[in-house]
Enzyme design. Structure first.
Site, PDB file in Angstrom:
ATOM      1  N   ASP A   1      -3.605   1.959  -5.033  1.00 32.62           N
ATOM      2  CA  ASP A   1      -2.259   1.852  -4.491  1.00 32.62           C
ATOM      3  C   ASP A   1      -1.708   0.422  -4.637  1.00 32.62           C
ATOM      4  O   ASP A   1      -2.489  -0.523  -4.643  1.00 32.62           O
ATOM      5  CB  ASP A   1      -2.244   2.300  -3.020  1.00 32.62           C
ATOM      6  CG  ASP A   1      -3.226   1.550  -2.138  1.00 32.62           C
ATOM      7  OD1 ASP A   1      -4.394   1.359  -2.554  1.00 32.62           O
ATOM      8  OD2 ASP A   1      -2.849   1.144  -1.022  1.00 32.62           O
TER       9      ASP A   1
ATOM     10  N   GLU B   1       2.639  -0.851   4.499  1.00 29.95           N
ATOM     11  CA  GLU B   1       2.345   0.517   4.060  1.00 29.95           C
ATOM     12  C   GLU B   1       3.649   1.257   3.811  1.00 29.95           C
ATOM     13  O   GLU B   1       4.582   1.173   4.614  1.00 29.95           O
ATOM     14  CB  GLU B   1       1.541   1.257   5.125  1.00 29.95           C
ATOM     15  CG  GLU B   1       0.135   0.731   5.354  1.00 29.95           C
ATOM     16  CD  GLU B   1      -0.888   1.387   4.437  1.00 29.95           C
ATOM     17  OE1 GLU B   1      -0.494   2.240   3.602  1.00 29.95           O
ATOM     18  OE2 GLU B   1      -2.081   1.047   4.574  1.00 29.95           O
TER      19      GLU B   1
ATOM     20  N   HIS C   1       0.842  -1.195   0.000  1.00 26.86           N
ATOM     21  CA  HIS C   1       0.000   0.000   0.000  1.00 26.86           C
ATOM     22  C   HIS C   1       0.880   1.249   0.000  1.00 26.86           C
ATOM     23  O   HIS C   1       2.060   1.189   0.353  1.00 26.86           O
ATOM     24  CB  HIS C   1      -0.855   0.090   1.276  1.00 26.86           C
ATOM     25  CG  HIS C   1      -1.617  -1.138   1.628  1.00 26.86           C
ATOM     26  ND1 HIS C   1      -2.979  -1.246   1.430  1.00 26.86           N
ATOM     27  CD2 HIS C   1      -1.223  -2.303   2.205  1.00 26.86           C
ATOM     28  CE1 HIS C   1      -3.384  -2.434   1.869  1.00 26.86           C
ATOM     29  NE2 HIS C   1      -2.344  -3.086   2.345  1.00 26.86           N
ATOM     30  N   TYR C   2       0.293   2.396  -0.343  1.00 29.40           N
ATOM     31  CA  TYR C   2       0.896   3.671   0.047  1.00 29.40           C
ATOM     32  C   TYR C   2      -0.049   4.366   1.017  1.00 29.40           C
ATOM     33  O   TYR C   2      -1.255   4.097   1.041  1.00 29.40           O
ATOM     34  CB  TYR C   2       1.231   4.563  -1.149  1.00 29.40           C
ATOM     35  CG  TYR C   2       0.103   4.970  -2.066  1.00 29.40           C
ATOM     36  CD1 TYR C   2      -1.047   5.595  -1.606  1.00 29.40           C
ATOM     37  CD2 TYR C   2       0.207   4.778  -3.444  1.00 29.40           C
ATOM     38  CE1 TYR C   2      -2.061   5.993  -2.462  1.00 29.40           C
ATOM     39  CE2 TYR C   2      -0.795   5.171  -4.312  1.00 29.40           C
ATOM     40  CZ  TYR C   2      -1.929   5.778  -3.820  1.00 29.40           C
ATOM     41  OH  TYR C   2      -2.937   6.170  -4.671  1.00 29.40           O
TER      42      TYR C   2
END
Length: 260
Positions: A161, A104, A41-42
């Site tokens: 993302d 993340e 993810h971002y």
């Protein structure tokens, strides 16, 4: 007699509180890790806000990776469920929070400007740290190459993302995932340029890859979103969601690699 009854009752209570002894001397051979995939993810925000969101709100992830300086924060033990995937599907599995490790990366994602959409690139030290972490996780959980997926893969109707700036090819070069052979893709693209497969073919190939996609044979918005998710990973120069010859060639080659 009354005294004897009280003593017996106290003994039973003591036994119940301590519980039976658990014997750990045997281990079953029929088992494996609960972890099936790693989802990338971002965060769409900076480091301080990312830490606040991932530690004080309901959403969470197992790891957070900062860019400068490259720092890996472990926020959830790998043996526990993190709330990062949401409503998700991949290769027939649903609600993937329970079977994935979520990572993340601190990255702003995109900004819409008068000149179009701007995507923030990833810092190389951040990607270097990610690759080290991924190799460690995959080794410990005995995950095969190709077990790393994006949030956009498992939720293409609502997530984009880690986005088209994420360097998937670097992960492939590090041995973490298969990557389509450019010469094979070019030869197959020339064939598909003469006769493009049907929308139903694209839907079938995407489903074989693992995506949840309609099987209607109609190029609807849901199908375009899934095609776009695939393109953002394997053809980042153009991710318009259109079923063209190059996308068809990439799909065929990626699915071939997945079988080998």
């Amino acid at each position: 007699m009354k005294f004897l009854s009280l003593a017996l009752f106290a003994f039973l209570l003591a036994g119940c509180s301590s519980g039976p002894r658990i014997d750990h001397s045997y281990t079953a051979s029929g088992q494996n890790s609960r972890v099936q995939y790693i989802v990338l993810h971002y965060t769409s925000t900076d480091l301080p806000h990312s830490l606040e969101l991932l530690t004080k709100e309901e959403v969470s992830a197992h790891y957070l990776i900062n860019a400068v300086p490259p720092t890996i924060y472990q926020l959830v033990d790998e043996n526990r469920r993190a709330w990062h995937a949401g409503v998700s599907d991949w290769q027939g599995r649903t609600w993937l929070n329970g079977t994935t490790i979520g990572i993340e990366m601190v990255n702003q994602g995109y900004f819409d400007t008068p000149n179009g959409r701007y995507w923030q690139p990833y810092a190389q030290p951040q990607i270097d740290a990610l690759i080290v972490l991924l190799k460690d996780i995959m080794q410990r959980h005995h995950l095969p190459p190709g077990s790393i997926i994006g949030h956009s893969d498992i939720a293409p109707q609502r997530k984009v993302d880690p986005g088209p700036m994420f360097p998937w090819k670097q992960l492939a070069d590090a041995g973490l995932m298969p990557w389509p052979n450019a010469e094979v893709v070019a030869r197959q693209q020339a064939i598909f340029a003469v006769s493009l497969p049907s929308v139903a073919w694209f839907q079938q190939q995407l489903a074989q890859q693992g995506y949840t996609v309609p099987s209607s044979g109609v190029l609807d918005e849901e199908t375009r979103n899934v095609i776009r998710a695939f393109q953002m990973k394997y053809r980042q120069a153009l991710y318009d969601g259109q079923p063209d010859a190059e996308t068809a060639a990439l799909l065929l080659e990626v699915n071939r690699l997945s079988k080998s």
